[in-house]
Structure formats: C-alpha cells, structure tokens
Motif scaffolding. Structure first.
Motif, mmCIF file in Angstrom:
data_model
loop_
_atom_site.group_PDB
_atom_site.id
_atom_site.type_symbol
_atom_site.label_atom_id
_atom_site.label_comp_id
_atom_site.label_asym_id
_atom_site.label_seq_id
_atom_site.Cartn_x
_atom_site.Cartn_y
_atom_site.Cartn_z
ATOM 1 N N ALA A 199 19.828 12.394 1.367
ATOM 2 C CA ALA A 199 19.725 12.798 2.768
ATOM 3 C C ALA A 199 20.537 11.914 3.702
ATOM 4 O O ALA A 199 20.942 12.349 4.782
ATOM 5 C CB ALA A 199 18.257 12.808 3.207
ATOM 6 N N ARG A 200 20.805 10.662 3.281
ATOM 7 C CA ARG A 200 21.515 9.777 4.213
ATOM 8 C C ARG A 200 22.670 9.002 3.588
ATOM 9 O O ARG A 200 23.340 8.230 4.284
ATOM 10 C CB ARG A 200 20.524 8.792 4.844
ATOM 11 C CG ARG A 200 19.760 7.912 3.875
ATOM 12 C CD ARG A 200 18.737 7.058 4.611
ATOM 13 N NE ARG A 200 17.874 6.327 3.673
ATOM 14 C CZ ARG A 200 16.813 5.612 4.052
ATOM 15 N NH1 ARG A 200 16.486 5.534 5.332
ATOM 16 N NH2 ARG A 200 16.070 4.987 3.158
ATOM 17 N N ILE A 201 22.941 9.192 2.300
ATOM 18 C CA ILE A 201 23.976 8.386 1.669
ATOM 19 C C ILE A 201 25.367 8.698 2.228
ATOM 20 O O ILE A 201 26.216 7.807 2.342
ATOM 21 C CB ILE A 201 23.960 8.564 0.131
ATOM 22 C CG1 ILE A 201 24.828 7.490 -0.546
ATOM 23 C CG2 ILE A 201 24.428 9.957 -0.272
ATOM 24 C CD1 ILE A 201 24.331 6.072 -0.339
ATOM 25 N N GLU A 202 25.625 9.941 2.629
ATOM 26 C CA GLU A 202 26.945 10.254 3.193
ATOM 27 C C GLU A 202 27.168 9.523 4.509
ATOM 28 O O GLU A 202 28.252 8.973 4.748
ATOM 29 C CB GLU A 202 27.093 11.765 3.388
ATOM 30 C CG GLU A 202 27.309 12.529 2.092
ATOM 31 C CD GLU A 202 27.854 13.925 2.333
ATOM 32 O OE1 GLU A 202 29.088 14.099 2.277
ATOM 33 O OE2 GLU A 202 27.046 14.837 2.577
ATOM 34 N N ALA A 203 26.146 9.516 5.365
ATOM 35 C CA ALA A 203 26.272 8.801 6.640
ATOM 36 C C ALA A 203 26.466 7.310 6.393
ATOM 37 O O ALA A 203 27.241 6.641 7.099
ATOM 38 C CB ALA A 203 25.039 9.047 7.500
ATOM 39 N N THR A 204 25.784 6.787 5.388
ATOM 40 C CA THR A 204 25.918 5.366 5.056
ATOM 41 C C THR A 204 27.331 5.057 4.571
ATOM 42 O O THR A 204 27.966 4.103 5.029
ATOM 43 C CB THR A 204 24.897 4.986 3.971
ATOM 44 O OG1 THR A 204 23.577 5.167 4.489
ATOM 45 C CG2 THR A 204 25.078 3.535 3.540
ATOM 46 N N LEU A 205 27.838 5.862 3.645
ATOM 47 C CA LEU A 205 29.190 5.635 3.124
ATOM 48 C C LEU A 205 30.227 5.763 4.232
ATOM 49 O O LEU A 205 31.178 4.969 4.305
ATOM 50 C CB LEU A 205 29.494 6.620 2.001
ATOM 51 C CG LEU A 205 28.668 6.465 0.717
ATOM 52 C CD1 LEU A 205 29.020 7.557 -0.275
ATOM 53 C CD2 LEU A 205 28.887 5.087 0.098
ATOM 54 N N LYS A 206 30.057 6.747 5.089
ATOM 55 C CA LYS A 206 31.000 6.963 6.189
ATOM 56 C C LYS A 206 31.067 5.721 7.075
ATOM 57 O O LYS A 206 32.152 5.234 7.403
ATOM 58 C CB LYS A 206 30.580 8.175 7.015
ATOM 59 C CG LYS A 206 31.513 8.509 8.173
ATOM 60 C CD LYS A 206 31.053 9.803 8.860
ATOM 61 C CE LYS A 206 32.030 10.221 9.963
ATOM 62 N NZ LYS A 206 32.053 9.252 11.091
ATOM 63 N N ARG A 207 29.898 5.193 7.448
ATOM 64 C CA ARG A 207 29.884 4.047 8.344
ATOM 65 C C ARG A 207 30.416 2.792 7.667
ATOM 66 O O ARG A 207 31.176 2.010 8.259
ATOM 67 C CB ARG A 207 28.463 3.789 8.859
ATOM 68 C CG ARG A 207 28.412 2.706 9.913
ATOM 69 C CD ARG A 207 29.220 3.111 11.151
ATOM 70 N NE ARG A 207 29.719 1.948 11.884
ATOM 71 C CZ ARG A 207 30.995 1.710 12.140
ATOM 72 N NH1 ARG A 207 31.936 2.537 11.718
ATOM 73 N NH2 ARG A 207 31.358 0.654 12.830
ATOM 74 N N VAL A 208 30.033 2.560 6.411
ATOM 75 C CA VAL A 208 30.495 1.367 5.703
ATOM 76 C C VAL A 208 32.007 1.402 5.519
ATOM 77 O O VAL A 208 32.709 0.420 5.802
ATOM 78 C CB VAL A 208 29.794 1.245 4.329
ATOM 79 C CG1 VAL A 208 30.449 0.160 3.484
ATOM 80 C CG2 VAL A 208 28.308 0.945 4.522
ATOM 81 N N LEU A 209 32.537 2.539 5.077
ATOM 82 C CA LEU A 209 33.980 2.637 4.842
ATOM 83 C C LEU A 209 34.764 2.589 6.153
ATOM 84 O O LEU A 209 35.860 2.021 6.202
ATOM 85 C CB LEU A 209 34.282 3.926 4.074
ATOM 86 C CG LEU A 209 33.735 3.944 2.634
ATOM 87 C CD1 LEU A 209 33.826 5.340 2.040
ATOM 88 C CD2 LEU A 209 34.483 2.939 1.767
ATOM 89 N N GLU A 210 34.210 3.160 7.211
ATOM 90 C CA GLU A 210 34.853 3.048 8.530
ATOM 91 C C GLU A 210 34.911 1.596 8.966
ATOM 92 O O GLU A 210 35.929 1.134 9.503
ATOM 93 C CB GLU A 210 34.082 3.871 9.564
ATOM 94 C CG GLU A 210 34.324 5.360 9.490
ATOM 95 C CD GLU A 210 33.524 6.124 10.534
ATOM 96 O OE1 GLU A 210 33.795 7.323 10.728
ATOM 97 O OE2 GLU A 210 32.606 5.515 11.154
ATOM 98 N N CYS A 211 33.827 0.885 8.756
ATOM 99 C CA CYS A 211 33.770 -0.523 9.166
ATOM 100 C C CYS A 211 34.789 -1.345 8.384
ATOM 101 O O CYS A 211 35.468 -2.213 8.950
ATOM 102 C CB CYS A 211 32.355 -1.066 8.944
ATOM 103 S SG CYS A 211 32.081 -2.696 9.642
ATOM 104 N N VAL A 212 34.903 -1.079 7.097
ATOM 105 C CA VAL A 212 35.892 -1.779 6.271
ATOM 106 C C VAL A 212 37.299 -1.539 6.812
ATOM 107 O O VAL A 212 38.103 -2.482 6.945
ATOM 108 C CB VAL A 212 35.789 -1.308 4.805
ATOM 109 C CG1 VAL A 212 36.989 -1.807 3.990
ATOM 110 C CG2 VAL A 212 34.489 -1.795 4.167
#
Length: 274
Positions: free
Chosen positions: A17-30
């Motif tokens: 339910a939330r892993i896509e939002a998590t990956l999006k934010r982490v990879l954006e931050c990187v």
C-alpha cells in the motif's frame, strides 16, 4: 561498478500500500542531493505484492535492489540481512513508513563523518522536531519502555527504538554479526553490542512524524521486547557476547566480500541490478 558511498536499507513486510510512495521519495532524495547511494529493500516474507512492485521499480532504477528472506523472520533479521550485504562506506536503515524523512539522513551521515561509528536518530532529543505527535497512550508506553531499556541495559540514549540508524560499514559488519535478537527487540541489542565494542555512538535529533498505520502493539510487542531485553542481559552475564567477540579474533577481517558472494552465506533470495 564501484561500490557506493551510502547504502540505504528498508525492511518491508506487506507494504504494497505504501512501498511505491516510499521508493519514490527515497530515490528522489538520492537524486536531489546527489548521493552516491544504493537502496536495498528487504522483503520479510510478504504475502502481498510488495516484492512484485519493487521488481517493477528495479527495471528503471539500477541501484535499487530486492533481497527476499526465506519466510517471515522479523525486522531485526531483515535489517541484519540488508546491512551485511550492503556495499556502501556508510550503511543505514530506515522504516518503510519514512516517519523520519529521508532528508534527515544527512544528519546521520554528518555525525559519521564527524567521527562517530554509529549514529542513531532520536525523536526525544528535540521534541519541537516532531511534526505529527503520537497519541498520548503511545507516548506514555514508549517513554516507559525507553526508561526500562535505559535502566536494564545501561544505555544512556533518549531514544533507542527510532528506526533510523547509520553505521560505518566495518562497524555494522561486526555489530550485526554478533546480533542474536531477530524481531522488535534488536535495537537495544545492537546498541548494547556497539557500546561493548567501545564504538563511538552519536545520538542525533531528527524530524519525525507518527504514522497511524504503525503495526507495533504496545502490549503484545512491548512484552516481547521486554523478554528480549532479559535475553540480552542473560546472554551478556553468561559471557556469550564476549565469547563471540573473542572468536572473531581480528575483527578487522570480518568485512564481507562483495554482495554476490556474501549473499550465499545469509540464505536469502537476492535480486540485484549489479
């Protein structure tokens, strides 16, 4: 491919339910901060589409990797599984809900670069940094647990349980090889071990927001964590940590080889983009 400067480990269990939002934010931050980083998601035997979603994202992100445990082993096992396979000079883990924003990793990294072997995020050093507060009953149980942890374990930190910690890679390789607790109670154990090894530990205030979807049960999981602390104290009094440390002899040689070789010894299924 040369090894990255930073490895980010995310333990995940039924997080579709939330892993896509998590990956999006982490990879954006990187990308935004220009970090030379890899991201390893450790799937702890999820029964939903968590692994499939991560594999889809891996097609477009070469430094995103999936590690799959053989069944549900617990958060402590998942964090250890990821950190022992991480290739970065600095390795860290964060919860899948990103209660501490990924940007706050800069505070942990700065502490490491300033000489710390271990940097731990703290929700209680500066309460003004809490953006969404826990319900009062959670705050009460959390502070009680932390007081018990400080007393029983002899840990001087204001917050042992924040799922936002970073390590120099050699320190992580040694501490997590000595870890025995595989579920929620692993945080006090790794700090207890790090202090026994006389590593420099720096507690860092971080921005943090409570997520109502947290799966921790303060009654059930709290009792289990108290049990884990008793096990840690028993292991210490029985000399088991000292025996394990002595068995290592020269701990400088305990850093694992590249991920492809190390994976075989930890028994996961590993999906790598390397």
């Amino acid at each position: 491919m040369p090894h990255p400067q930073l490895s980010i480990i995310i333990p995940a269990f039924n997080e579709s339910a939330r892993i896509e939002a998590t990956l999006k934010r982490v990879l954006e931050c990187v990308d935004e901060r220009g970090w030379d980083a890899e991201v390893l998601v450790v799937d702890d035997g999820s029964r939903d589409a968590t692994a499939a979603i991560i594999q889809q994202w891996m097609e477009k992100h070469p430094r995103l990797h999936l590690i799959q445990n053989q069944g549900n082993r617990g958060k402590g096992y998942s964090v250890r599984n990821g950190l022992l396979q991480a290739a970065g000079d600095v390795v860290m883990f964060t919860d899948a809900d990103l209660s501490a924003p990924m940007e706050e990793a800069e505070r942990l990294i700065a502490a490491i670069h300033d000489g710390a072997d271990v940097a731990i995020g703290s929700r209680w050093m500066d309460r003004t940094r809490q953006t969404i507060h826990q319900p009062l009953y959670r705050q009460f149980f959390g502070r009680c647990f932390n007081w018990i942890t400080r007393t029983v374990m002899g840990l001087p930190f204001k917050d042992t349980q924040c799922g936002f910690k970073a390590f120099k890679r050699p320190a992580a390789q040694i501490v997590f090889r000595l870890q025995r607790i595989e579920r929620w109670g692993f945080d006090p154990e790794i700090l207890f071990i790090a202090r026994k090894l006389k590593y420099t530990i720096r507690e860092v205030p971080v921005t943090w927001g409570h997520d109502e979807r947290s799966r921790i049960s303060y009654l059930k999981d709290g009792m289990k964590m108290l049990e884990d602390m008793a096990v840690i104290r028993f292991n210490s009094l029985a000399g088991r940590y000292d025996e394990d440390i002595a068995a290592m002899k020269d701990t400088s040689g305990m850093v694992t080889p590249p991920v492809e070789t190390a994976a075989k010894a930890i028994e996961p299924q590993v999906h790598l983009n390397r």
